[in-house]
Scaffold this motif. Structure first.
Motif, PDB file in Angstrom:
ATOM      1  N   GLN A   1      33.066  20.703  69.865  1.00 34.45           N
ATOM      2  CA  GLN A   1      32.083  21.629  70.424  1.00 34.45           C
ATOM      3  C   GLN A   1      31.594  22.611  69.361  1.00 34.45           C
ATOM      4  O   GLN A   1      30.403  22.900  69.264  1.00 34.45           O
ATOM      5  CB  GLN A   1      32.700  22.406  71.586  1.00 34.45           C
ATOM      6  N   THR A   2      32.524  23.141  68.590  1.00 35.97           N
ATOM      7  CA  THR A   2      32.167  24.126  67.562  1.00 35.97           C
ATOM      8  C   THR A   2      31.298  23.493  66.483  1.00 35.97           C
ATOM      9  O   THR A   2      30.300  24.077  66.046  1.00 35.97           O
ATOM     10  CB  THR A   2      33.440  24.729  66.940  1.00 35.97           C
ATOM     11  N   ALA A   3      31.679  22.288  66.035  1.00 38.44           N
ATOM     12  CA  ALA A   3      30.891  21.598  65.016  1.00 38.44           C
ATOM     13  C   ALA A   3      29.485  21.300  65.519  1.00 38.44           C
ATOM     14  O   ALA A   3      28.495  21.507  64.811  1.00 38.44           O
ATOM     15  CB  ALA A   3      31.597  20.308  64.596  1.00 38.44           C
ATOM     16  N   ARG A   4      29.383  20.840  66.744  1.00 36.79           N
ATOM     17  CA  ARG A   4      28.069  20.523  67.306  1.00 36.79           C
ATOM     18  C   ARG A   4      27.189  21.762  67.388  1.00 36.79           C
ATOM     19  O   ARG A   4      26.000  21.722  67.081  1.00 36.79           O
ATOM     20  CB  ARG A   4      28.244  19.893  68.691  1.00 36.79           C
ATOM     21  N   TRP A   5      27.785  22.874  67.781  1.00 33.43           N
ATOM     22  CA  TRP A   5      27.057  24.137  67.882  1.00 33.43           C
ATOM     23  C   TRP A   5      26.589  24.625  66.511  1.00 33.43           C
ATOM     24  O   TRP A   5      25.407  24.938  66.319  1.00 33.43           O
ATOM     25  CB  TRP A   5      27.976  25.164  68.548  1.00 33.43           C
ATOM     26  N   LEU A   6      27.502  24.660  65.546  1.00 27.00           N
ATOM     27  CA  LEU A   6      27.191  25.251  64.248  1.00 27.00           C
ATOM     28  C   LEU A   6      26.394  24.318  63.344  1.00 27.00           C
ATOM     29  O   LEU A   6      25.853  24.760  62.326  1.00 27.00           O
ATOM     30  CB  LEU A   6      28.477  25.697  63.556  1.00 27.00           C
ATOM     31  N   LEU A   7      26.309  23.065  63.689  1.00 25.21           N
ATOM     32  CA  LEU A   7      25.453  22.142  62.947  1.00 25.21           C
ATOM     33  C   LEU A   7      24.081  22.032  63.592  1.00 25.21           C
ATOM     34  O   LEU A   7      23.300  21.148  63.245  1.00 25.21           O
ATOM     35  CB  LEU A   7      26.112  20.766  62.852  1.00 25.21           C
ATOM     36  N   SER A   8      23.794  22.935  64.512  1.00 22.45           N
ATOM     37  CA  SER A   8      22.486  22.965  65.173  1.00 22.45           C
ATOM     38  C   SER A   8      21.747  24.237  64.797  1.00 22.45           C
ATOM     39  O   SER A   8      22.334  25.196  64.280  1.00 22.45           O
ATOM     40  CB  SER A   8      22.665  22.915  66.695  1.00 22.45           C
ATOM     41  N   SER A   9      20.452  24.266  65.085  1.00 28.37           N
ATOM     42  CA  SER A   9      19.642  25.442  64.773  1.00 28.37           C
ATOM     43  C   SER A   9      19.965  26.621  65.687  1.00 28.37           C
ATOM     44  O   SER A   9      19.536  27.748  65.412  1.00 28.37           O
ATOM     45  CB  SER A   9      18.151  25.100  64.886  1.00 28.37           C
ATOM     46  N   GLU A  10      20.715  26.392  66.764  1.00 26.86           N
ATOM     47  CA  GLU A  10      21.119  27.493  67.631  1.00 26.86           C
ATOM     48  C   GLU A  10      22.384  28.180  67.112  1.00 26.86           C
ATOM     49  O   GLU A  10      22.755  29.244  67.604  1.00 26.86           O
ATOM     50  CB  GLU A  10      21.363  26.995  69.060  1.00 26.86           C
ATOM     51  N   GLY A  11      23.040  27.572  66.130  1.00 23.42           N
ATOM     52  CA  GLY A  11      24.256  28.152  65.569  1.00 23.42           C
ATOM     53  C   GLY A  11      23.983  28.966  64.321  1.00 23.42           C
ATOM     54  O   GLY A  11      24.410  30.124  64.206  1.00 23.42           O
ATOM     55  N   ILE A  12      23.272  28.354  63.374  1.00 25.47           N
ATOM     56  CA  ILE A  12      22.960  29.040  62.122  1.00 25.47           C
ATOM     57  C   ILE A  12      21.687  28.455  61.526  1.00 25.47           C
ATOM     58  O   ILE A  12      21.434  27.244  61.640  1.00 25.47           O
ATOM     59  CB  ILE A  12      24.125  28.921  61.096  1.00 25.47           C
ATOM     60  N   GLN A  13      20.885  29.307  60.905  1.00 26.94           N
ATOM     61  CA  GLN A  13      19.694  28.897  60.168  1.00 26.94           C
ATOM     62  C   GLN A  13      19.729  29.577  58.801  1.00 26.94           C
ATOM     63  O   GLN A  13      19.856  30.799  58.717  1.00 26.94           O
ATOM     64  CB  GLN A  13      18.418  29.288  60.919  1.00 26.94           C
TER      65      GLN A  13
END
Length: 291
Positions: A204-216
């Motif tokens: 879950q954490t990897a999916r979140w942080l590898l998305s534009s909603e996690g970090i840009q």
């Protein structure tokens, strides 16, 4: 939580970066007056109370598989029209005795609480007729509406902020509890469970942080923007991820960036650690994660 930390320490960067391929195929979905309990929900409570079947996630698993798509969007209208399974499952959460809950391992307890929060949130959404365009349009959704859980009456805020965040030292829960919003980390299509909780939280954490909603990361502008969740709940990362050197921003931003750096590419992690950029928080899209 010590058990989860010990497990997590066994994972290396190559394991985490394996999620990059998954993330490239993912488009991230989403973290009236107060509705009274529906008659179907009341019937479910009575039926569960009459039965003494062991608690399972079977019904919840079927709900998630049926009404949540691969992008984490929910068919709320379909769920609203076929809500009996959800009502019965939520009633079973309340039927769990405190003695049973206390007999579980920490991983089992945390999985139970995360599932309860997410399932009660689904109920809060479909209790509205017509459906709202955002969970924030439901007055009292977090602090007034109450649910029965393991023999206690709690609000969603009670579950997340006075129970999960107090009893468990586990910041990855912010990638798992789902607020039904576009900017929230996606709703997982399977229940969390004690046996696989560490792996599930890591995914879950990897999916979140590898998305534009996690970090840009914008190198040209010298700017790094991270989820507003790191602003609202930043202290959850300070204890274990504070750094004396490297990274930019405030203490809680540097702790968040240190945590994030474990899930992104080595090149991006080195950029974050080197500093020399401004740290900002991403705007939070509260629109409903509705299919």
């Amino acid at each position: 939580m010590e058990t989860l930390k010990q497990k997590r320490s066994l994972m290396n960067r190559s394991t985490v970066l394996g999620f990059t391929l998954l993330a490239s195929a993912i488009v991230l979905g989403g973290c009236s007056a107060i509705s009274s309990t529906s008659s179907s929900s009341s019937d479910a409570v009575a039926q569960v109370a009459a039965n003494s079947e062991p608690f399972t996630y079977d019904a919840y698993a079927e709900i998630l598989e049926t009404y949540v798509d691969d992008d984490g969007f929910v068919d709320y209208l379909g769920l609203q029209q076929n809500r009996t399974g959800l009502d019965r499952f939520n009633a079973s959460i309340g039927a769990v005795s405190p003695e049973t809950y206390n007999s579980w391992s920490e991983d089992e307890q945390l999985a139970f609480l995360i599932n309860a929060y997410n399932s009660f949130t689904l109920q809060s959404i479909i209790d509205q007729d017509p459906l709202k365009s955002s969970i924030r349009d439901i007055p009292g959704v977090w602090r007034i509406r109450r649910f029965s859980i393991a023999g206690e009456s709690k609000t969603l805020d009670n579950i997340e902020h006075q129970t999960i965040r107090v009893d468990f030292n586990e910041p990855r829960i912010h990638a798992a509890v789902n607020c039904s919003a576009i900017s929230c980390p996606v709703l997982r299509r399977e229940p969390f469970n004690g046996e696989n909780l560490d792996q599930q939280l890591e995914e879950q954490t990897a999916r979140w942080l590898l998305s534009s909603e996690g970090i840009q990361i914008n190198r040209d502008a010298g700017e790094v923007r991270i989820s507003a969740l790191f602003d609202w709940f930043g202290e959850d990362w300070v204890g274990d991820y504070s750094v004396e050197s490297g990274f930019d921003g405030s203490d809680k931003q540097r702790a968040a960036l240190n945590f994030i750096s474990q899930y992104i590419s080595e090149e991006d992690a080195e950029y974050l650690q080197a500093g020399g950029y401004r740290v900002r928080y991403l705007d939070y899209n509260w629109a409903l994660n509705d299919q």
